[in-house]
Design an enzyme around this catalytic site. Structure first.
Site, PDB file in Angstrom:
ATOM      1  CD  GLU A 113     -36.241  29.127   4.479  1.00  0.00           C
ATOM      2  OE1 GLU A 113     -37.075  29.063   3.656  1.00  0.00           O
ATOM      3  OE2 GLU A 113     -36.124  28.514   5.233  1.00  0.00           O
ATOM      4  CD  GLU A 129     -29.696  42.884  12.175  1.00  0.00           C
ATOM      5  OE1 GLU A 129     -30.126  43.352  13.431  1.00  0.00           O
ATOM      6  OE2 GLU A 129     -28.376  42.813  11.835  1.00  0.00           O
TER       7      GLU A 129
HETATM    8  N1  CAA Z   1     -40.559  39.575  20.467  1.00  0.00           N
HETATM    9  C1  CAA Z   1     -41.116  38.126  20.990  1.00  0.00           C
HETATM   10  N2  CAA Z   1     -42.251  37.961  20.223  1.00  0.00           N
HETATM   11  C2  CAA Z   1     -42.729  38.473  19.302  1.00  0.00           C
HETATM   12  C3  CAA Z   1     -41.969  39.534  18.820  1.00  0.00           C
HETATM   13  C4  CAA Z   1     -40.751  40.187  19.457  1.00  0.00           C
HETATM   14  N3  CAA Z   1     -40.087  41.055  18.775  1.00  0.00           N
HETATM   15  N4  CAA Z   1     -42.540  39.775  17.632  1.00  0.00           N
HETATM   16  C5  CAA Z   1     -43.615  38.947  17.329  1.00  0.00           C
HETATM   17  N5  CAA Z   1     -43.881  38.206  18.593  1.00  0.00           N
HETATM   18  C6  CAA Z   1     -44.787  37.208  18.895  1.00  0.00           C
HETATM   19  C7  CAA Z   1     -45.955  37.793  18.472  1.00  0.00           C
HETATM   20  O1  CAA Z   1     -46.381  38.196  19.719  1.00  0.00           O
HETATM   21  C8  CAA Z   1     -46.890  36.548  18.388  1.00  0.00           C
HETATM   22  O2  CAA Z   1     -47.398  35.864  19.419  1.00  0.00           O
HETATM   23  P1  CAA Z   1     -48.617  35.458  19.708  1.00  0.00           P
HETATM   24  O3  CAA Z   1     -49.091  34.698  18.549  1.00  0.00           O
HETATM   25  O4  CAA Z   1     -48.421  34.609  21.072  1.00  0.00           O
HETATM   26  O5  CAA Z   1     -49.757  36.487  19.979  1.00  0.00           O
HETATM   27  C9  CAA Z   1     -46.014  35.918  17.229  1.00  0.00           C
HETATM   28  O6  CAA Z   1     -44.593  36.207  17.943  1.00  0.00           O
HETATM   29  C10 CAA Z   1     -46.385  35.995  15.719  1.00  0.00           C
HETATM   30  O7  CAA Z   1     -46.059  37.455  15.604  1.00  0.00           O
HETATM   31  P2  CAA Z   1     -46.961  38.129  14.400  1.00  0.00           P
HETATM   32  O8  CAA Z   1     -48.083  37.683  14.294  1.00  0.00           O
HETATM   33  O9  CAA Z   1     -46.700  39.580  14.339  1.00  0.00           O
HETATM   34  O10 CAA Z   1     -45.965  37.318  13.092  1.00  0.00           O
HETATM   35  P3  CAA Z   1     -45.734  37.719  11.692  1.00  0.00           P
HETATM   36  O11 CAA Z   1     -45.647  36.380  10.854  1.00  0.00           O
HETATM   37  O12 CAA Z   1     -47.269  38.501  11.260  1.00  0.00           O
HETATM   38  O13 CAA Z   1     -44.338  38.437  11.511  1.00  0.00           O
HETATM   39  C11 CAA Z   1     -43.185  40.503  11.284  1.00  0.00           C
HETATM   40  C12 CAA Z   1     -44.053  39.676  12.107  1.00  0.00           C
HETATM   41  C13 CAA Z   1     -42.783  41.694  12.224  1.00  0.00           C
HETATM   42  C14 CAA Z   1     -43.526  40.723   9.884  1.00  0.00           C
HETATM   43  C15 CAA Z   1     -41.746  39.553  11.199  1.00  0.00           C
HETATM   44  O14 CAA Z   1     -41.979  38.355  10.356  1.00  0.00           O
HETATM   45  C16 CAA Z   1     -40.485  40.119  10.849  1.00  0.00           C
HETATM   46  O15 CAA Z   1     -39.982  40.905  11.551  1.00  0.00           O
HETATM   47  N6  CAA Z   1     -40.083  40.350   9.805  1.00  0.00           N
HETATM   48  C17 CAA Z   1     -38.848  40.826   9.305  1.00  0.00           C
HETATM   49  C18 CAA Z   1     -37.803  39.632   9.292  1.00  0.00           C
HETATM   50  C19 CAA Z   1     -36.538  40.163   9.411  1.00  0.00           C
HETATM   51  O16 CAA Z   1     -35.997  41.119   9.888  1.00  0.00           O
HETATM   52  N7  CAA Z   1     -35.526  39.581   8.598  1.00  0.00           N
HETATM   53  C20 CAA Z   1     -34.179  39.810   8.680  1.00  0.00           C
HETATM   54  C21 CAA Z   1     -33.407  38.765   8.511  1.00  0.00           C
HETATM   55  S1  CAA Z   1     -31.813  38.681   9.210  1.00  0.00           S
HETATM   56  C22 CAA Z   1     -30.628  39.756   8.414  1.00  0.00           C
HETATM   57  O17 CAA Z   1     -30.939  40.524   7.594  1.00  0.00           O
HETATM   58  C23 CAA Z   1     -29.415  39.445   9.056  1.00  0.00           C
HETATM   59  C24 CAA Z   1     -28.094  39.921   8.118  1.00  0.00           C
HETATM   60  O18 CAA Z   1     -28.138  39.203   7.215  1.00  0.00           O
HETATM   61  C25 CAA Z   1     -27.620  41.211   8.396  1.00  0.00           C
END
Ligand code: CAA
Length: 389
Positions: free
Chosen positions: A135, A370
């Site tokens: 978003e 991603e």
């Molecule tokens: N698998 C399963 N569970 C997961 C996980 C995973 N890979 N990663 C985190 N979780 C779980 C955590 O264990 C946690 O669970 P609990 O609260 O029960 O412990 C919960 O999810 C929250 O995790 P975090 O506290 O780590 O979450 P956060 O809010 O700090 O975010 C982040 C972590 C890694 C920064 C995440 O927000 C992220 O990956 N951000 C990047 C987003 C992204 O990749 N965007 C791409 C958009 S899509 C795209 O680009 C497609 C396109 O157009 C080509």
């Protein structure tokens, strides 16, 4: 002769080696030239539809979109496919990958009806899929998603804006992540399948890119979808998004690897074919040193990519750390390898239409989409510190 020796690595099984050869031959025979140099939206969309149609008709979307049994992606097949297609043309890889990413949540978490309804036409290349997570104020911070989903009887009502959506405007259906409110932050999100023709879903704008791909901003206004559109349970959206990215991040690294291999191939040809100061570039030690660095980066990227894919496929455990390492290293290394190739080409390297020039534009987005390189570092650092705590 492009390097094929990595296919002998123990990460692969005979079916992977056969897939790489067949897809390479198919891309050369059936896809060559499609979409090359196209910039206007209508022609770009037409080229993407045709690439998807040909990939689907030939059965090449099969390992990508319909893993059987449920949720068991063949990540090595996905990664090899992206590498091979990326080595030919960025747009081929894009069309292939988005079919998988756009249906990944359904493949991993969809129920039997959702899988039966949505996956086969995508696999055949008849429908196009998209993944709508980002978003305007929630790119890296998925937990900040503001689009809402409100339950209303047998429907959910979606409101809000999604942007940077690959295949936006082209897709037949979108997997949309919205705040359903079970809890704050990451725990209050849900995932929905939204058909493109649903009233209340509008393509607000197309976004032009340095390396043209279909990309758009979507607007949801009182967009009603049936309760059957919900993937998994309410509140599982973040987990669904992350699990999907755990599969596809490794393959972004694979696409970057394909771009880097192509740049290295081009650089080697150039080094043999171009003379300076009375001898081929290849006989100058500066060139030899740069080619050595490029080859090292390519092989290191390949090892990380196929390590992550192998761990996911064979050990079946969570690969968040390995996938982040593969994406981070392979995309950064590819940027450096491609930049070096442009430098070896000199002035010709920045001439529009030269392979290294288009690779130079194509690679940049892979360090962002991603999950940016910075986010991958957070993921890796968090995993390592957590493991050692
Ligand atoms: N698998 C399963 N569970 C997961 C996980 C995973 N890979 N990663 C985190 N979780 C779980 C955590 O264990 C946690 O669970 P609990 O609260 O029960 O412990 C919960 O999810 C929250 O995790 P975090 O506290 O780590 O979450 P956060 O809010 O700090 O975010 C982040 C972590 C890694 C920064 C995440 O927000 C992220 O990956 N951000 C990047 C987003 C992204 O990749 N965007 C791409 C958009 S899509 C795209 O680009 C497609 C396109 O157009 C080509």
């Amino acid at each position: 002769m492009p390097d094929r020796s990595f296919l002998d690595w123990p990460f692969f099984e005979p079916r992977h080696r056969a897939l790489a050869e067949q897809l390479d031959e198919f891309a050369r025979r059936e896809l060559a030239g499609l979409g090359h140099g196209v910039t206007d939206d209508a022609a770009l969309d037409a080229a993407c539809r045709e690439i998807v149609r040909r990939l689907g008709a030939a059965g090449h979307l099969n390992p990508c979109c319909v893993p059987e049994p449920q949720g068991r992606f063949d990540v090595r097949a996905l990664a090899l496919s992206r590498e091979v297609l990326g080595r030919h043309e960025g747009l081929f890889d894009f069309c292939f990958a988005m079919q998988g990413l756009g249906t990944g949540p359904i493949s991993l978490f969809g129920n039997a009806w959702q899988r039966h309804r949505y996956l086969p036409p995508v696999r055949r290349g008849e429908h196009i899929a998209a993944f709508a997570l980002s978003e305007p104020q929630a790119g890296s911070d998925v937990g900040a998603i503001a689009a809402t989903a409100r339950r209303d009887g047998e429907h959910w009502v979606l409101e809000g804006t999604k942007t940077w959506i690959s295949n936006g405007g082209l897709a037949d259906h979108y997997v949309v992540f919205a705040r359903s409110g079970e809890a704050g932050g990451a725990k209050g999100l849900s995932a929905f399948i939204v058909d493109a023709a649903t009233p209340g879903l509008e393509i607000a704008a197309r976004i032009p890119l340095i390396a043209p791909h279909p990309l758009a901003t979507l607007q949801f206004r009182n967009c009603r979808v049936p309760a059957t559109a919900l993937i998994g349970q309410p509140g599982e959206g973040f987990k669904i998004a992350m699990a999907t990215l755990d599969v596809f991040r490794t393959t972004v690294g694979a696409a970057a690897l394909g771009f880097a291999r192509r740049a290295l191939d081009e650089a080697v040809k150039r080094a043999h074919g171009r003379e300076v100061f009375g001898k081929p570039l290849a006989e100058h030690q500066l060139t030899q040193a740069r080619i050595a660095e490029m080859a090292l980066q390519v092989d290191a990227a390949a090892l990380l990519v196929y390590r992550a894919a192998w761990v996911k496929d064979v050990q079946g455990r969570r690969v968040t750390r390995e996938a982040a390492m593969a994406k981070l290293y392979a995309t950064e290394a590819a940027q450096s390898v491609i930049d070096a190739a442009v430098q070896l080409f000199g002035g010709m390297g920045v001439v529009s239409g030269m392979p290294v020039e288009s690779l130079y534009r194509e690679i940049r987005a892979l360090r962002i989409y991603e999950g940016t390189s910075e986010i991958q570092k957070l993921v890796i650092g968090g995993a390592v510190l957590g493991e050692r705590a």
